[in-house]
Design a protein around this motif. Structure first.
Motif, PDB file in Angstrom:
ATOM      1  N   LYS A 183      39.293  35.081  42.406  1.00  0.00           N
ATOM      2  CA  LYS A 183      38.750  35.568  43.689  1.00  0.00           C
ATOM      3  C   LYS A 183      37.640  36.603  43.496  1.00  0.00           C
ATOM      4  O   LYS A 183      36.843  36.847  44.406  1.00  0.00           O
ATOM      5  N   LYS A 184      37.558  37.222  42.310  1.00  0.00           N
ATOM      6  CA  LYS A 184      36.505  38.201  42.041  1.00  0.00           C
ATOM      7  C   LYS A 184      35.297  37.578  41.354  1.00  0.00           C
ATOM      8  O   LYS A 184      34.411  38.301  40.901  1.00  0.00           O
ATOM      9  N   MET A 185      35.255  36.244  41.306  1.00  0.00           N
ATOM     10  CA  MET A 185      34.081  35.587  40.755  1.00  0.00           C
ATOM     11  C   MET A 185      33.025  35.420  41.853  1.00  0.00           C
ATOM     12  O   MET A 185      33.348  35.302  43.035  1.00  0.00           O
ATOM     13  N   SER A 186      31.771  35.368  41.437  1.00  0.00           N
ATOM     14  CA  SER A 186      30.665  35.215  42.373  1.00  0.00           C
ATOM     15  C   SER A 186      29.651  34.236  41.796  1.00  0.00           C
ATOM     16  O   SER A 186      29.747  33.834  40.631  1.00  0.00           O
ATOM     17  N   GLN A 187      28.675  33.859  42.624  1.00  0.00           N
ATOM     18  CA  GLN A 187      27.603  32.955  42.186  1.00  0.00           C
ATOM     19  C   GLN A 187      26.277  33.510  42.704  1.00  0.00           C
ATOM     20  O   GLN A 187      25.935  33.351  43.870  1.00  0.00           O
ATOM     21  N   GLY A 236      55.051  35.050  27.436  1.00  0.00           N
ATOM     22  CA  GLY A 236      54.008  34.098  27.773  1.00  0.00           C
ATOM     23  C   GLY A 236      53.199  34.558  28.974  1.00  0.00           C
ATOM     24  O   GLY A 236      53.687  35.289  29.844  1.00  0.00           O
ATOM     25  N   THR A 237      51.970  34.117  29.036  1.00  0.00           N
ATOM     26  CA  THR A 237      51.090  34.488  30.151  1.00  0.00           C
ATOM     27  C   THR A 237      51.550  33.804  31.435  1.00  0.00           C
ATOM     28  O   THR A 237      51.690  32.586  31.482  1.00  0.00           O
ATOM     29  N   ASP A 238      51.800  34.599  32.451  1.00  0.00           N
ATOM     30  CA  ASP A 238      52.155  34.080  33.776  1.00  0.00           C
ATOM     31  C   ASP A 238      50.997  34.204  34.760  1.00  0.00           C
ATOM     32  O   ASP A 238      50.861  33.385  35.650  1.00  0.00           O
ATOM     33  N   GLU A 239      50.179  35.233  34.570  1.00  0.00           N
ATOM     34  CA  GLU A 239      49.063  35.468  35.484  1.00  0.00           C
ATOM     35  C   GLU A 239      47.843  35.903  34.686  1.00  0.00           C
ATOM     36  O   GLU A 239      47.952  36.662  33.725  1.00  0.00           O
ATOM     37  N   ALA A 240      46.698  35.407  35.085  1.00  0.00           N
ATOM     38  CA  ALA A 240      45.427  35.807  34.476  1.00  0.00           C
ATOM     39  C   ALA A 240      44.383  35.914  35.575  1.00  0.00           C
ATOM     40  O   ALA A 240      44.512  35.302  36.644  1.00  0.00           O
ATOM     41  N   ALA A 241      43.355  36.712  35.331  1.00  0.00           N
ATOM     42  CA  ALA A 241      42.302  36.912  36.326  1.00  0.00           C
ATOM     43  C   ALA A 241      40.967  37.074  35.616  1.00  0.00           C
ATOM     44  O   ALA A 241      40.896  37.622  34.518  1.00  0.00           O
ATOM     45  N   VAL A 242      39.917  36.579  36.251  1.00  0.00           N
ATOM     46  CA  VAL A 242      38.562  36.668  35.694  1.00  0.00           C
ATOM     47  C   VAL A 242      37.644  37.250  36.757  1.00  0.00           C
ATOM     48  O   VAL A 242      37.658  36.819  37.917  1.00  0.00           O
ATOM     49  N   ARG A 243      36.864  38.238  36.361  1.00  0.00           N
ATOM     50  CA  ARG A 243      35.800  38.774  37.210  1.00  0.00           C
ATOM     51  C   ARG A 243      34.481  38.501  36.497  1.00  0.00           C
ATOM     52  O   ARG A 243      34.219  39.037  35.417  1.00  0.00           O
ATOM     53  N   ALA A 244      33.661  37.629  37.071  1.00  0.00           N
ATOM     54  CA  ALA A 244      32.411  37.219  36.432  1.00  0.00           C
ATOM     55  C   ALA A 244      31.478  36.648  37.491  1.00  0.00           C
ATOM     56  O   ALA A 244      31.880  36.390  38.631  1.00  0.00           O
ATOM     57  N   ASN A 245      30.227  36.438  37.086  1.00  0.00           N
ATOM     58  CA  ASN A 245      29.237  35.805  37.961  1.00  0.00           C
ATOM     59  C   ASN A 245      28.695  34.559  37.285  1.00  0.00           C
ATOM     60  O   ASN A 245      28.282  34.579  36.126  1.00  0.00           O
ATOM     61  N   LEU A 246      28.715  33.447  38.017  1.00  0.00           N
ATOM     62  CA  LEU A 246      28.130  32.197  37.538  1.00  0.00           C
ATOM     63  C   LEU A 246      26.693  32.116  38.034  1.00  0.00           C
ATOM     64  O   LEU A 246      26.431  32.370  39.224  1.00  0.00           O
ATOM     65  N   PRO A 247      25.749  31.778  37.163  1.00  0.00           N
ATOM     66  CA  PRO A 247      24.341  31.746  37.595  1.00  0.00           C
ATOM     67  C   PRO A 247      24.086  30.591  38.555  1.00  0.00           C
ATOM     68  O   PRO A 247      24.338  29.431  38.238  1.00  0.00           O
ATOM     69  N   PRO A 301      40.710  28.720  47.795  1.00  0.00           N
ATOM     70  CA  PRO A 301      41.959  29.507  47.781  1.00  0.00           C
ATOM     71  C   PRO A 301      42.401  29.812  46.351  1.00  0.00           C
ATOM     72  O   PRO A 301      42.311  28.957  45.459  1.00  0.00           O
ATOM     73  N   GLN A 302      42.866  31.031  46.159  1.00  0.00           N
ATOM     74  CA  GLN A 302      43.301  31.501  44.850  1.00  0.00           C
ATOM     75  C   GLN A 302      44.777  31.922  44.929  1.00  0.00           C
ATOM     76  O   GLN A 302      45.284  32.258  45.990  1.00  0.00           O
ATOM     77  N   PRO A 303      45.514  31.939  43.805  1.00  0.00           N
ATOM     78  CA  PRO A 303      45.079  31.563  42.454  1.00  0.00           C
ATOM     79  C   PRO A 303      45.210  30.064  42.203  1.00  0.00           C
ATOM     80  O   PRO A 303      45.778  29.339  43.033  1.00  0.00           O
ATOM     81  N   LEU A 304      44.703  29.628  41.051  1.00  0.00           N
ATOM     82  CA  LEU A 304      44.750  28.229  40.654  1.00  0.00           C
ATOM     83  C   LEU A 304      45.881  28.024  39.656  1.00  0.00           C
ATOM     84  O   LEU A 304      46.207  28.915  38.871  1.00  0.00           O
ATOM     85  N   ASP A 305      46.469  26.846  39.678  1.00  0.00           N
ATOM     86  CA  ASP A 305      47.529  26.492  38.731  1.00  0.00           C
ATOM     87  C   ASP A 305      46.910  25.854  37.496  1.00  0.00           C
ATOM     88  O   ASP A 305      46.254  24.818  37.589  1.00  0.00           O
ATOM     89  N   ILE A 306      47.148  26.465  36.330  1.00  0.00           N
ATOM     90  CA  ILE A 306      46.576  25.995  35.069  1.00  0.00           C
ATOM     91  C   ILE A 306      47.715  25.715  34.087  1.00  0.00           C
ATOM     92  O   ILE A 306      48.671  26.491  33.991  1.00  0.00           O
TER      93      ILE A 306
END
Length: 545
Positions: free
Chosen positions: A403-407, A180-191, A382-387
């Motif tokens: 933490k690698k997301m930006s706006q 099962g997934t224990d950790e996930a990460a997203v690197r993206a930019n929100l407009p 603060p990261q990470p988030l509990d999902i």
């Protein structure tokens, strides 16, 4: 004197004959993997000795020679590549440990005693092969059928140096259970210029009511009565919380308003049982066309709605614009799900995260998570988030790192960089290979690998004093000193093993032929001395006669 000449010459011929045997053995094994060159040494034999300066022990002053073999076990052979994945070449100190056939039974089951030279032997020959066991497992063996010894890994791929030493094997029919997934990460930019979520929305419905004769129970009129449900958000309130206020003409509704919490996917979260209102028609008479015509009416008549429950709460929930990022998530059984992380723009630098498990998922019942960016567009929450996500009776909780997301302002859609997670489905083994630490890993159809076993190396205080045995192996001897068993990376001197490679023989064919010529010459010289002494003996005999 003649006896001394005959004795010395015969001893010399025997010594040269023995040396010739060593040379021929070296030449015969010039292509033997891991073979160590054998050398014959010579020492003088005296027929008398001196216990003190004035004391002589012995007889005639006759000299001779004797031989002693030495195997250059510690000399390093050239490491050459091979085409066989199970081949290993040792570059540095140490020996592979093997157990001769018959010690551990037909399938090599059981344990070995390292202190017993009959149960454990040592070799530099890494030309291994696989032998099938009774359960179709692949057992690592040497060319003469000896079992290769090492440490087996547990079901999670962990090896303990304190584990018992035994044969090593694996089965290509083995599977790697899903994780099962224990950790996930997203690197993206929100407009940053994405539309803000609406602060107010309305839903209009109609409740059809009828006047009834309290005595006869007969409907006298039909009166359509629209009700508008206004959904409004309070600035600064938690995301997903709306105030629902029903409004209608000539109908008294209570309570005046209700707070409702929903997620961004149109799922009600609270109150758990939904919302309900009580509607009372204001007093008045009715006309033939179903309209109220006077402010009062006969108390013997009353109005009842045809649908007391009113409209569905799900139908009334406002539509929320979301920026979406999909993430593959695996539950504890290794089943794959496509989760969607919905980002709702609720403020200038503020977003609400609405996790969704995708197809087949159940509403998590969790409130949206508020995330904040700095004015420069950097994540400051603060990261990470509990999902936690649900699919039927299965719940998978994991850490989501954003933490690698930006706006930044780069259009009206999310710009996805990279999505990673550590879960995977069940996989079947398709291949295996060694690494430079002597670790055998299996590779599975799910793209994952797992450590199967690890080969340690044995070292001795005086490795050149090991006892050579037939089959290109060595036996432990008292002169070799204490044994130490190390993981490859812990062997003193930085030893490594080379996968798909073999250590070549240390024999130099040119040197051996040179020694052969010298030995042959020495043998001929000794034979000449012997023949001359023999002729002198015959001459002396004839003179006496």
């Amino acid at each position: 004197m003649l006896w001394g000449a005959l004795n010395n010459a015969s001893m010399g011929m025997m010594a040269m004959s023995w040396d010739m045997g060593s040379i021929s053995q070296n030449i015969a094994n010039v292509n033997t993997t891991g073979y160590k060159r054998k050398e014959t040494l010579f020492s003088t034999v005296l027929s008398e000795g001196h216990a003190a300066p004035s004391t002589t022990v012995g007889g005639l002053n006759i000299f001779g020679v004797q031989t002693k073999d030495r195997t250059h076990i510690t000399s390093q052979g050239i490491i050459a590549p091979s085409q066989v994945g199970s081949d290993l070449g040792i570059n540095g100190r140490g020996f592979f440990m093997v157990s001769p056939p018959g010690v551990l039974g037909p399938d090599g089951k059981g344990s070995v005693d390292v202190a017993n030279p009959a149960q454990v032997q040592y070799t530099r020959d890494g030309s291994f092969q696989y032998t099938k066991g009774t359960k179709n497992e692949s057992i690592l063996t040497t060319g003469n059928g000896s079992y290769v010894l090492g440490w087996m890994a547990d079901a999670k791929g962990h090896v303990s140096a304190n584990a018992p030493l035994g044969i090593v094997s694996f089965n290509y029919e083995d599977t790697l259970p899903g994780k099962g997934t224990d950790e996930a990460a997203v690197r993206a930019n929100l407009p940053s210029d994405s539309p803000l979520s609406p602060m107010k929305s309305s839903y209009q419905s109609q409740i059809v009511g009828r006047y009834y004769d309290k005595v006869a129970g007969v409907a006298k009129s039909t009166a359509p009565s629209p009700i508008t449900y206004e959904w409004e958000r309070t600035p600064g309130a938690p995301p997903g919380v709306w105030t629902v206020t029903p409004k209608a003409d000539k109908i008294s509704i209570s309570p005046a308003s209700v707070n409702v919490q929903v997620d961004g996917w149109g799922n009600p979260i609270a109150p758990a049982g939904g919302i309900s209102f009580t509607a009372d028609w204001e007093p008045g008479d009715w006309g033939g066309n179903g309209q109220i015509v006077t402010p009062t009416r006969d108390p013997e008549w009353h109005w009842e709605p045809d649908f007391p429950g009113g409209p569905s709460l799900r139908d009334m929930i406002p539509s929320i614009p979301l920026e979406r990022v999909t993430i593959p998530i695996y539950d504890a059984s290794g089943n794959a799900h496509t989760a969607v992380m919905g980002f709702e723009h609720v403020g200038t630098n503020t977003w609400a995260l609405h996790p969704n498990g995708g197809e087949g998922s159940s509403p998590s019942g969790a409130a949206p998570i508020l995330i904040q960016f700095s004015p420069e567009g950097q994540m400051i929450t603060p990261q990470p988030l509990d999902i936690s996500l649900k699919w039927g009776g299965t719940t998978q909780s994991f850490k989501l790192d954003l933490k690698k997301m930006s706006q930044f302002n780069n259009g009206t859609q999310v710009a996805l960089g990279e999505v990673t997670q550590d879960g995977y489905p069940e996989g079947k083994m398709i291949s295996s290979s060694f690494n430079e630490k002597g670790e055998m890993s299996g590779y599975f159809t799910n793209g994952k690998s797992r450590l199967l076993f690890k080969l340690p190396l044995a070292t001795f205080v005086a490795e050149n004093s090991l006892e050579p045995l037939s089959g290109n192996v060595f036996s432990r001897s008292a002169a070799a000193g204490e044994i130490a068993i190390h993981a490859v990376e812990d062997v003193p001197g930085g030893t490594r093993v080379a996968p798909s490679s073999l250590e070549l023989s240390t024999v130099d064919i040119g040197e051996e032929f040179s020694k052969m010529i010298m030995t042959q010459k020495a043998y001929t010289t000794n034979a000449t001395v012997f023949r001359t002494a023999d002729e002198m003996t015959v001459t002396a005999r004839d003179l006496k006669a």
